[in-house]
Design a protein around this motif. Sequence first.
Motif, short mmCIF file in Angstrom:
data_model
loop_
_atom_site.label_atom_id
_atom_site.label_comp_id
_atom_site.label_asym_id
_atom_site.label_seq_id
_atom_site.Cartn_x
_atom_site.Cartn_y
_atom_site.Cartn_z
N HIS A 376 0.83 -1.21 0.00
CA HIS A 376 0.00 0.00 0.00
C HIS A 376 0.87 1.26 0.00
CE1 HIS A 376 -3.84 -2.04 0.89
NE2 HIS A 376 -3.14 -2.82 1.69
N GLN A 377 0.41 2.26 -0.75
CA GLN A 377 0.93 3.61 -0.54
C GLN A 377 0.12 4.17 0.63
OE1 GLN A 377 1.08 6.14 -4.00
NE2 GLN A 377 1.70 4.45 -5.35
N VAL A 378 0.82 4.65 1.64
CA VAL A 378 0.18 4.92 2.92
C VAL A 378 0.11 6.40 3.26
CG1 VAL A 378 0.56 4.66 5.42
CG2 VAL A 378 0.69 2.66 3.93
N LYS A 379 -1.00 6.78 3.85
CA LYS A 379 -1.12 8.06 4.55
C LYS A 379 -1.39 7.74 6.01
CE LYS A 379 -2.71 11.31 0.97
NZ LYS A 379 -1.61 12.30 1.13
N ALA A 380 -0.54 8.22 6.89
CA ALA A 380 -0.70 7.93 8.32
C ALA A 380 -0.64 9.23 9.10
CB ALA A 380 0.38 6.97 8.80
N GLY A 381 -1.44 9.32 10.13
CA GLY A 381 -1.46 10.51 10.96
C GLY A 381 -1.61 10.17 12.42
N THR A 382 -1.01 10.98 13.28
CA THR A 382 -1.06 10.76 14.72
C THR A 382 -1.54 12.02 15.41
OG1 THR A 382 0.78 9.18 14.62
CG2 THR A 382 0.32 10.18 16.76
N PHE A 383 -2.41 11.84 16.41
CA PHE A 383 -2.86 12.98 17.21
C PHE A 383 -2.61 12.67 18.67
CE2 PHE A 383 -5.77 15.64 19.60
CZ PHE A 383 -5.55 16.88 19.01
N PRO A 384 -1.83 13.52 19.37
CA PRO A 384 -1.51 13.28 20.78
C PRO A 384 -2.62 13.75 21.71
CG PRO A 384 -0.41 15.27 20.03
CD PRO A 384 -1.14 14.70 18.83
N GLU A 458 -9.32 13.67 14.98
CA GLU A 458 -8.14 14.47 14.67
C GLU A 458 -7.04 13.64 14.02
OE1 GLU A 458 -7.47 17.66 14.87
OE2 GLU A 458 -8.78 18.59 16.36
N SER A 459 -6.93 12.36 14.41
CA SER A 459 -5.89 11.52 13.80
C SER A 459 -6.18 11.27 12.33
CB SER A 459 -5.78 10.18 14.55
OG SER A 459 -6.89 9.34 14.30
N VAL A 460 -7.48 11.15 11.99
CA VAL A 460 -7.86 11.02 10.58
C VAL A 460 -7.49 12.29 9.82
CG1 VAL A 460 -9.78 10.67 8.98
CG2 VAL A 460 -9.72 9.42 11.15
N LEU A 461 -7.83 13.43 10.41
CA LEU A 461 -7.48 14.71 9.78
C LEU A 461 -5.96 14.83 9.63
CD1 LEU A 461 -9.94 17.04 11.75
CD2 LEU A 461 -10.16 16.32 9.37
N ALA A 462 -5.22 14.39 10.66
CA ALA A 462 -3.76 14.48 10.63
C ALA A 462 -3.17 13.63 9.50
CB ALA A 462 -3.17 14.03 11.97
N SER A 463 -3.82 12.53 9.18
CA SER A 463 -3.33 11.67 8.09
C SER A 463 -3.34 12.40 6.75
CB SER A 463 -4.20 10.41 7.98
OG SER A 463 -4.11 9.63 9.15
N TYR A 464 -4.18 13.41 6.66
CA TYR A 464 -4.31 14.17 5.42
C TYR A 464 -3.87 15.63 5.60
CZ TYR A 464 -6.53 10.14 3.36
OH TYR A 464 -6.75 8.88 2.86
N GLY A 465 -3.06 15.87 6.64
CA GLY A 465 -2.52 17.21 6.86
C GLY A 465 -3.54 18.24 7.27
N ARG A 466 -4.63 17.80 7.91
CA ARG A 466 -5.70 18.73 8.23
C ARG A 466 -6.04 18.82 9.73
NH1 ARG A 466 -10.80 17.39 4.54
NH2 ARG A 466 -11.68 18.73 6.18
N ALA A 467 -5.15 18.32 10.58
CA ALA A 467 -5.44 18.34 12.02
C ALA A 467 -5.66 19.77 12.48
CB ALA A 467 -4.29 17.71 12.80
N LEU A 468 -6.62 19.95 13.37
CA LEU A 468 -7.03 21.29 13.80
C LEU A 468 -6.38 21.74 15.12
CD1 LEU A 468 -10.82 20.91 12.99
CD2 LEU A 468 -9.15 22.24 11.69
N HIS A 469 -6.07 20.79 16.00
CA HIS A 469 -5.65 21.16 17.34
C HIS A 469 -4.19 20.82 17.67
CE1 HIS A 469 -10.08 21.41 17.74
NE2 HIS A 469 -9.78 22.38 18.59
#
Length: 470
Positions: A376-384, A458-469
């Motif tokens: 897979h080509q992956v998009k991953a995001g993490t929110f603390p 937020e972690s989903v948003l972070a996977s696509y560079g859109r995290a808000l907080h």
Amino acid sequence: MATNYDVIVLGSGPGGYVAAIRCAQLGLKTAIVERELLGGICLNWGCIPTKALLRSAEILHYAQHAKDYGLKIAGEIEADLEAVVKRSRGVAKQLNQGVTHLMKKNKITVHMGEGTLTGPTSLTVKGEKGEEKLTAKHVIVATGARARDLPFAPADGKRVWTYRHAMTPPEMPKKLLVIGSGAIGIEFASFYNDMGCDVTVVEMLDRIVPVEDKDVSAFLEKSLTKQGMTIMTGAGVEDIKVSDKGVKAKIKAKDGKVSETEFTHCITAIGIVPNTENVGLEKLVEMDRGFIQIDDYGRTKSKGLWAIGDCTPGPWLAHKASHEGVTTAEAIAKELGNKDVHPHPLDRSNIPGCTYCHPQIASVGLTEEKAKEAGHQVKAGTFPFIGNGKAIALGEAEGFVKTVFDAKTGELLGAHMVGAEVTEMIQGFVVGKTLETTEAELMNTVFPHPTISESMHESVLASYGRALHI
């Protein structure tokens, strides 16, 4: 004269008793054969009583840190091990009685005793009533598994323990060695550490909880070390000498140096062995390392003989066994002519895993590393959690949520969490994966505020560079 049934279930753990209930719901004359306690290992000696122990340790932890919440508790806070264990056993007893009630409610006949197959659809039971002969149109084997012993230091219940001994300890360990850092090993390490014991964890692989995402493993190791545990990865226990006073363990560290360390007790958590010996299975099924080989619905190679749960290939989890129990019961009902059931095969990629250490960890699907290995080509995001208002208010700001998506399709491939109450939150992602959700649906979902679950969004948003907080 043999007693006849539509279905006989051999074993009453979370797979067996659920299978029996579903068979009864579908109008099948059903019996269960159980050699020890209704509810099996999970309910009596596994999942449930360990969570009761861990809850006591959690309360102790909060009491000892009351000042962090602006509270004063007069006097010294102490753990009463005997009372903690008594509460845990009481919880297990209550649930055992609950399963007994469910058997009566669903008119399932219970045969207490040792069951041995004499053919694919027949068995003998040696128990309270002497020897009984039972036959059925179908038999489901749900005999579960047991802890694997170290070949050079088998558990004796005194100094060397399995999980079962660790649940009813004769005394509080002062210095504890835990061999293996899977869910069972880490949960007991966490419990005894919170109870004030000096704990060392030895893991042969290069990181603890090795089935989890690397980021989760790294975070958990850092957290447990901060709590006072000694964590040795890439290490192995080469020998153990047991005495009346404790154990001496030869441990080979990551750098190859071997040292001998004394402990008062040792817990071995190095995997399981399926309970498939001496059941009459040898000529009836195919096995791999003792595990019964089945199709997606639980069928073995012998017509009328089925298997579910920990005696079959993994993951070896109670909820997987229960789900298999329902699938197999419905497949049997369909073979017996029920046109209203539509059994579905188990999707192993959608089975969540939970570990109830402090902090908790939970996951479903592929890790980032496994997703890449799968092409897979992956998009991953993490929110603390430090960016989550509820987590900060609870005083539980350590942790994070990580999501992994297919970059081309937006498919949710995996979700990984560490922190407070993540074992309750993971089901949101499990439902999402089962419904084959993409990032778009998750982004458009409204999460309630203030909740720790907002970190999932937020972690989903972070996977696509859109995290808000963050």
